[in-house]
Structure formats: structure tokens, C-alpha cells
Design an enzyme around this catalytic site. Sequence first.
Site, PDB file in Angstrom:
ATOM      1  N   ASP A   3      50.669  44.251  25.379  1.00  0.00           N
ATOM      2  CA  ASP A   3      51.764  45.214  25.379  1.00  0.00           C
ATOM      3  C   ASP A   3      51.642  46.034  24.108  1.00  0.00           C
ATOM      4  O   ASP A   3      50.915  45.666  23.179  1.00  0.00           O
ATOM      5  CB  ASP A   3      53.112  44.476  25.418  1.00  0.00           C
ATOM      6  N   SER A   4      52.369  47.138  24.072  1.00  0.00           N
ATOM      7  CA  SER A   4      52.381  47.958  22.861  1.00  0.00           C
ATOM      8  C   SER A   4      53.007  47.208  21.685  1.00  0.00           C
ATOM      9  O   SER A   4      52.801  47.582  20.539  1.00  0.00           O
ATOM     10  CB  SER A   4      53.158  49.242  23.136  1.00  0.00           C
ATOM     11  N   GLU A 144      65.010  47.223  19.887  1.00  0.00           N
ATOM     12  CA  GLU A 144      64.264  46.591  18.778  1.00  0.00           C
ATOM     13  C   GLU A 144      65.185  46.325  17.592  1.00  0.00           C
ATOM     14  O   GLU A 144      64.989  45.386  16.830  1.00  0.00           O
ATOM     15  CB  GLU A 144      63.089  47.481  18.363  1.00  0.00           C
ATOM     16  N   HIS A 179      61.503  46.728  27.531  1.00  0.00           N
ATOM     17  CA  HIS A 179      62.694  46.472  26.722  1.00  0.00           C
ATOM     18  C   HIS A 179      64.000  46.455  27.529  1.00  0.00           C
ATOM     19  O   HIS A 179      64.991  45.920  27.076  1.00  0.00           O
ATOM     20  CB  HIS A 179      62.832  47.542  25.638  1.00  0.00           C
TER      21      HIS A 179
HETATM   22  N1  DGL Z   1      56.152  48.510  26.255  1.00  0.00           N
HETATM   23  C1  DGL Z   1      56.598  49.870  26.519  1.00  0.00           C
HETATM   24  C2  DGL Z   1      56.830  50.046  28.023  1.00  0.00           C
HETATM   25  O1  DGL Z   1      57.068  49.100  28.753  1.00  0.00           O
HETATM   26  C3  DGL Z   1      57.844  50.217  25.736  1.00  0.00           C
HETATM   27  C4  DGL Z   1      57.613  50.348  24.250  1.00  0.00           C
HETATM   28  C5  DGL Z   1      56.721  51.516  23.906  1.00  0.00           C
HETATM   29  O2  DGL Z   1      57.107  52.678  24.079  1.00  0.00           O
HETATM   30  O3  DGL Z   1      55.611  51.254  23.455  1.00  0.00           O
HETATM   31  O4  DGL Z   1      56.771  51.146  28.493  1.00  0.00           O
END
Ligand code: DGL
Length: 270
Positions: A3-4, A144, A179
Site C-alpha cells: 500500500d502507499s 491519518e 482509509h
Molecule cells: N491507499 C490509498 C488508496 O487506497 C489512500 C492513501 C493515498 O492516497 O496514498 O487509494
Amino acid sequence: MFDSGLGGLTVVRELTAAMPGEDLVYLGDTARVPYGIKSLQTVRRFALEDASFLAGFEPKMIVVACNTASAAAIDLLEQRCEMPVADVIRPGAAAALAATGGAIGVLATEATIASGAYQRAILAADPDRQVLARSCPLLVPIVEEGRAQDDPIVLHVLTDYLRDLQRARPGALILGCTHYPLLSEAIGKLMGPHVPLVSSAQAAAVEVRKRLAALDLVNPLPTGGTLRCFTTDNAERFARLGERFGGRRLESVEYVGTDELEQSLRTLTR
Ligand code: DGL
């Protein structure tokens, strides 16, 4: 899984509930988060690097836990990775189609909405569906920051983002970002009980289990799966904040530099 950043731990939580015996390796690219406001080209590059790092562990499957990375890069990752790759968008879209015969709302990051990935996945299955897509760029930082769901700021922002959807009353609403499950109570209250919320994280866990079962690769142990986390930035912060997303203590969080991810891209074959 990658994940990011921390958000994908919501997918870890669902996967662990569905398959408690699996050993998971999770990469959160916290040095480069958020992906959701970046160009698809940049996200594709990051996603390829993230996946190539994980490919080094020779997993039986790579799960793209990030909606934005799924939207930008699933085709590319499927082409380039030797192992099966699972995303969160197609299962999310399929679960919403199953939940309603009516219009489908989608909440996601700017990049996910701009990619049209949810819209395409829904319309490919049913070209007559109305899709109401809404990007919600403020929600990731709000979550966050650990704001409570009844915090006036959270409700104010959500009320603004959901205004058109409240009027349109879709038959289901996809939480198309890692999120957003942490805001599901507030979103559910604002949308009302007649609009079921579809978590892409939960839908993805069901789909991963199904795909692994089809390959006869599910670890049948009822408990005991391990979780090893890597982060491209501060490991202490990752462990501290990650608990809220993953719903469990993170015992092992290791640092890996983005330069190492870039290097591992060279090893991704095919
Ligand atoms: N993990 C990203 C998503 O599900 C959200 C956080 C980001 O923008 O990196 O799109």
C-alpha cells in the site's frame, strides 16, 4: 501486500479475519504517501517497485491493498509479475453490483476517480448502471490524524463531500480507499440505513480467499499467521499509527529505503 502507507492495514485486518493462518508480508510506502494525489504514471512506477520488492519473498500471491495503485497499475502488475496479483477495485465493484440493482456511488482518492477504474469495472459488468463517483482528498489526512468519527471537522468535510450522493440516494456506496472504513460509521449515518456501504478491503479479502482456494493454496490453519511489515519511512511511527488501521499490535516493522525498492525492480522478470 503493499500500500502507499498505513491504510492497507485495513486490508490486512480483513485478510487475517478471512484467512487467519496466512503469513503476510506488508510493504507500506510511507516515504512517498499519498499516492492518491499523484499522476497515474508516477503511481504505476511506485507500484511496480513495491511489487518487485515483494516478489523477492516469492509469495504465492501479491495483493495490491491500495485502491489508487490498483486503479493505476493492476494491468501492468499482472503482466510483469510471475505470481498471481490481486487488486481491491474489481472485488469492490463486484460486491457493489451484487448489493444493488440500482445506481452505485464511489468514494475514492482523486487519482482513483480520475483513472475511471471503478467506473469501468462496474460498467463492464452492467453498461446500464449509473455510477456516481466522488473524490474526497481531505479524508486521508483526516483519518491519518486520528480524528474521531463524530469530530465536527470530520462531519463538516463528509457533509460537503456526500451532499450530491445524499440527494441521489445510490443503491450502494463503495468505500474505495483504504482509509475510508475508519469513517464508515459517520458515512453510514450521513447516507442513512437504505444505502449499504461496500468496503473494497472486505470484498478484496473474500476474493483473495476464493482465488487462493481455486489454486488449492489456502493455508488451512485456524490461527497463527504472521505479519511482517516494511515501511519506507519512520518504523516507530508506522508501528504506532498502524495499530489503529490494522486493529492489532504490530510486532515487527522494518525499514526499507526507496532506493532498495528501485533496485529490486530490476529483478522483476517476465
Ligand atoms: N491507499 C490509498 C488508496 O487506497 C489512500 C492513501 C493515498 O492516497 O496514498 O487509494
